[in-house]
Design a protein around this motif. Structure first.
Motif, PDB file in Angstrom:
ATOM      1  N   THR A  60       2.383  -4.740  -3.621  1.00 39.18           N
ATOM      2  CA  THR A  60       2.640  -4.490  -2.237  1.00 39.18           C
ATOM      3  C   THR A  60       2.325  -5.565  -1.107  1.00 39.18           C
ATOM      4  OG1 THR A  60       0.347  -3.337  -2.031  1.00 39.18           O
ATOM      5  CG2 THR A  60       2.395  -2.083  -2.665  1.00 39.18           C
ATOM      6  N   ASP A  61       1.411  -6.388  -1.353  1.00 47.46           N
ATOM      7  CA  ASP A  61       1.088  -7.586  -0.520  1.00 47.46           C
ATOM      8  C   ASP A  61       2.222  -8.467  -0.647  1.00 47.46           C
ATOM      9  OD1 ASP A  61      -1.364  -6.442   0.478  1.00 47.46           O
ATOM     10  OD2 ASP A  61      -2.382  -7.527  -0.870  1.00 47.46           O
TER      11      ASP A  61
ATOM     12  N   MET B  54       5.191  -7.722  -1.379  1.00 45.15           N
ATOM     13  CA  MET B  54       6.419  -7.232  -0.952  1.00 45.15           C
ATOM     14  C   MET B  54       6.519  -7.688   0.633  1.00 45.15           C
ATOM     15  SD  MET B  54       6.232  -3.411  -2.379  1.00 45.15           S
ATOM     16  CE  MET B  54       6.131  -2.939  -4.076  1.00 45.15           C
ATOM     17  N   ARG B  55       5.584  -7.682   1.344  1.00 44.60           N
ATOM     18  CA  ARG B  55       5.316  -7.771   2.918  1.00 44.60           C
ATOM     19  C   ARG B  55       5.022  -9.187   3.260  1.00 44.60           C
ATOM     20  NH1 ARG B  55       1.468  -2.999   3.012  1.00 44.60           N
ATOM     21  NH2 ARG B  55      -0.592  -3.908   2.341  1.00 44.60           N
TER      22      ARG B  55
ATOM     23  N   GLN C 177       5.721  -2.472   7.239  1.00 39.45           N
ATOM     24  CA  GLN C 177       5.720  -0.983   6.457  1.00 39.45           C
ATOM     25  C   GLN C 177       6.839  -0.556   5.967  1.00 39.45           C
ATOM     26  OE1 GLN C 177       3.789   1.218   9.459  1.00 39.45           O
ATOM     27  NE2 GLN C 177       1.839  -0.060   9.722  1.00 39.45           N
TER      28      GLN C 177
ATOM     29  N   VAL D 120       7.709  -2.206   2.611  1.00 38.99           N
ATOM     30  CA  VAL D 120       7.062  -1.586   1.420  1.00 38.99           C
ATOM     31  C   VAL D 120       7.751  -0.249   0.929  1.00 38.99           C
ATOM     32  CG1 VAL D 120       4.787  -0.909   0.624  1.00 38.99           C
ATOM     33  CG2 VAL D 120       4.723  -2.863   1.961  1.00 38.99           C
ATOM     34  N   LYS D 121       7.795   0.598   2.101  1.00 37.24           N
ATOM     35  CA  LYS D 121       8.310   2.020   1.715  1.00 37.24           C
ATOM     36  C   LYS D 121       9.800   1.844   1.016  1.00 37.24           C
ATOM     37  CE  LYS D 121       6.122   4.122   5.721  1.00 37.24           C
ATOM     38  NZ  LYS D 121       6.000   4.817   7.040  1.00 37.24           N
TER      39      LYS D 121
ATOM     40  N   LEU E 159       9.566   0.597  -2.443  1.00 36.10           N
ATOM     41  CA  LEU E 159       8.719   1.733  -3.162  1.00 36.10           C
ATOM     42  C   LEU E 159       9.742   2.703  -3.517  1.00 36.10           C
ATOM     43  CD1 LEU E 159       5.071   1.737  -2.117  1.00 36.10           C
ATOM     44  CD2 LEU E 159       5.834   0.655  -3.959  1.00 36.10           C
TER      45      LEU E 159
ATOM     46  N   ALA F 298       5.875   2.753  -7.513  1.00 40.47           N
ATOM     47  CA  ALA F 298       4.663   3.728  -7.261  1.00 40.47           C
ATOM     48  C   ALA F 298       4.591   4.836  -8.354  1.00 40.47           C
ATOM     49  CB  ALA F 298       5.038   4.442  -5.999  1.00 40.47           C
TER      50      ALA F 298
END
Length: 374
Positions: A41-42, A44-45, A238, A241-242, A245, A251
């Motif tokens: 996730t880190d 990803m953003r 944010q 990431v959403k 996922l 996830a």
């Protein structure tokens, strides 16, 4: 209570070790999976989080900073003309193919930013400086990507889309998600190497004028310029990431593995403590026969479970830390937030204390008189 709990634990070392091992395995698996998930996730953003302090302007359809549609450079002129904007910095992201001296090939995501400020990249500079990208053919690569890039070292030459370039220096831990390895250079060179038209950019990083609220500039851009969307950096981070996922099974995959670790821990602890309680049923019956209440026996079993939880958490967490340090050497970098430590300990308590429910129910249903039966 504590000393009696220790005696019960020492009564059957094999079963006590089994219960402890179940907790250790659960803690390690949960920490391991959570750590890798945090790393992903880190990543990803990453491009957004390393360029905070600016308003992001992307194509109006963009919800993932790793998949950017090109913008016409004329949008930059329109943005710059707005009264609340001090400057709009263009950034180009280009996917290219690289070939290294030993024959290794691979993909590279080039991030091109404008000299001399180089807003948009690079970040996590290690042996390089921003100005090292200025000489002809200069690219900055990442320390952890050296092996995947044919053991590339600073000063080494290689090819990008058939054009000769050289490694001008290193970042350390600059990661991306789904776009290959990262390379940094000037915006002109990124266009040249990636065959990106001079009329296009990937996104703009906008700096508001001093004293002008960021939210006001975002509103100005979104209301007055068609085809673009202005973002607060945190919001885009944010949303990225959403979006990622929601469009793949990451996830669900990590969630199911963590859930399996919790369930397996509960089962192992439950069966082990229940079996241990049955083996020591006469001891518990004796305690009840001499006046121990069900509440006392319950606290005794819970104390044993608590001791297992504390020791299991400490050992398991140390193993997770060893895992984190070990994979960091390959560039898989992550750090646990403070709340995670509390959450992991709480889960450990749930596993351990929840696992002794059946043992408690069995002992509480025990009649003291059974101790005196043949």
């Amino acid at each position: 209570m504590f000393s009696i709990a220790i005696r019960f634990i020492r009564y059957d070392v094999a079963k006590s070790f089994g219960a402890l091992a179940g907790i250790i395995i659960s803690v390690f698996l949960i920490g391991q999976q959570a750590g890798v998930f945090i790393f992903l996730t880190d990543a990803m953003r990453s491009i957004v989080d390393n360029n905070k302090g600016y308003i992001w302007v992307t194509d109006e359809t963009t919800t993932n900073a790793n998949q950017l549609s090109p913008l016409d450079v004329r949008k930059g002129y329109e943005i710059s003309s707005l009264p609340g904007v001090e400057r709009a910095y263009p950034v180009v992201v280009a996917a290219v193919g690289a070939k290294f001296a030993n024959g290794t090939t691979g993909g590279l995501s080039l991030i091109g930013s404008e000299a001399p400020a180089f807003v948009g990249g690079p970040w996590r500079l290690y042996t390089a400086k921003n100005e090292d990208m200025i000489p002809d053919g200069a690219l900055i690569t990442d320390y952890y990507d050296s092996k995947a890039q044919g053991n590339l070292k600073p000063g080494d030459y290689f090819e990008v889309n058939g054009k000769k370039v050289y490694n001008a220096g290193l970042t350390r831990g600059a990661r991306s998600f789904g776009g290959g390895l990262l390379g940094f250079t000037t915006i002109e060179r990124a266009r040249y190497l990636g065959n990106v038209p001079t009329t296009q950019v990937s996104f703009y990083l906008v700096k508001p004028k001093k004293g002008v609220a960021e939210s006001s500039v975002i509103q100005q851009i979104n209301q007055s310029i068609n085809g673009v969307r202005a973002w607060n950096a945190d919001e885009l981070s944010q949303t990225t990431v959403k979006t990622v996922l929601a469009t793949n099974g990451i996830a669900a995959s990590f969630g199911s593995l963590i859930g399996f670790a919790i369930i397996s821990g509960l089962v192992i602890i439950g069966l082990t403590l229940y079996s241990a309680a049955i083996d020591r049923i006469k001891d518990y019956g004796t305690l009840k026969a001499i006046g121990a209440t069900n509440g006392y026996v319950t606290r005794l079993i819970l104390t044993q479970a608590l001791l297992f939880a504390i020791l299991g958490f400490i050992i398991g967490r140390l193993l997770v830390e060893g895992f984190r340090i070990g994979i960091a050497k390959s560039g898989t970098l992550f750090y646990f937030p403070g709340w995670f430590e509390y959450a992991l300990f709480a889960i450990t308590l749930i596993i351990s204390l929840g696992g002794c429910v059946f043992a408690i129910r069995r002992i509480n249903s025990l009649e003291p008189a059974t101790v005196f039966r043949g």
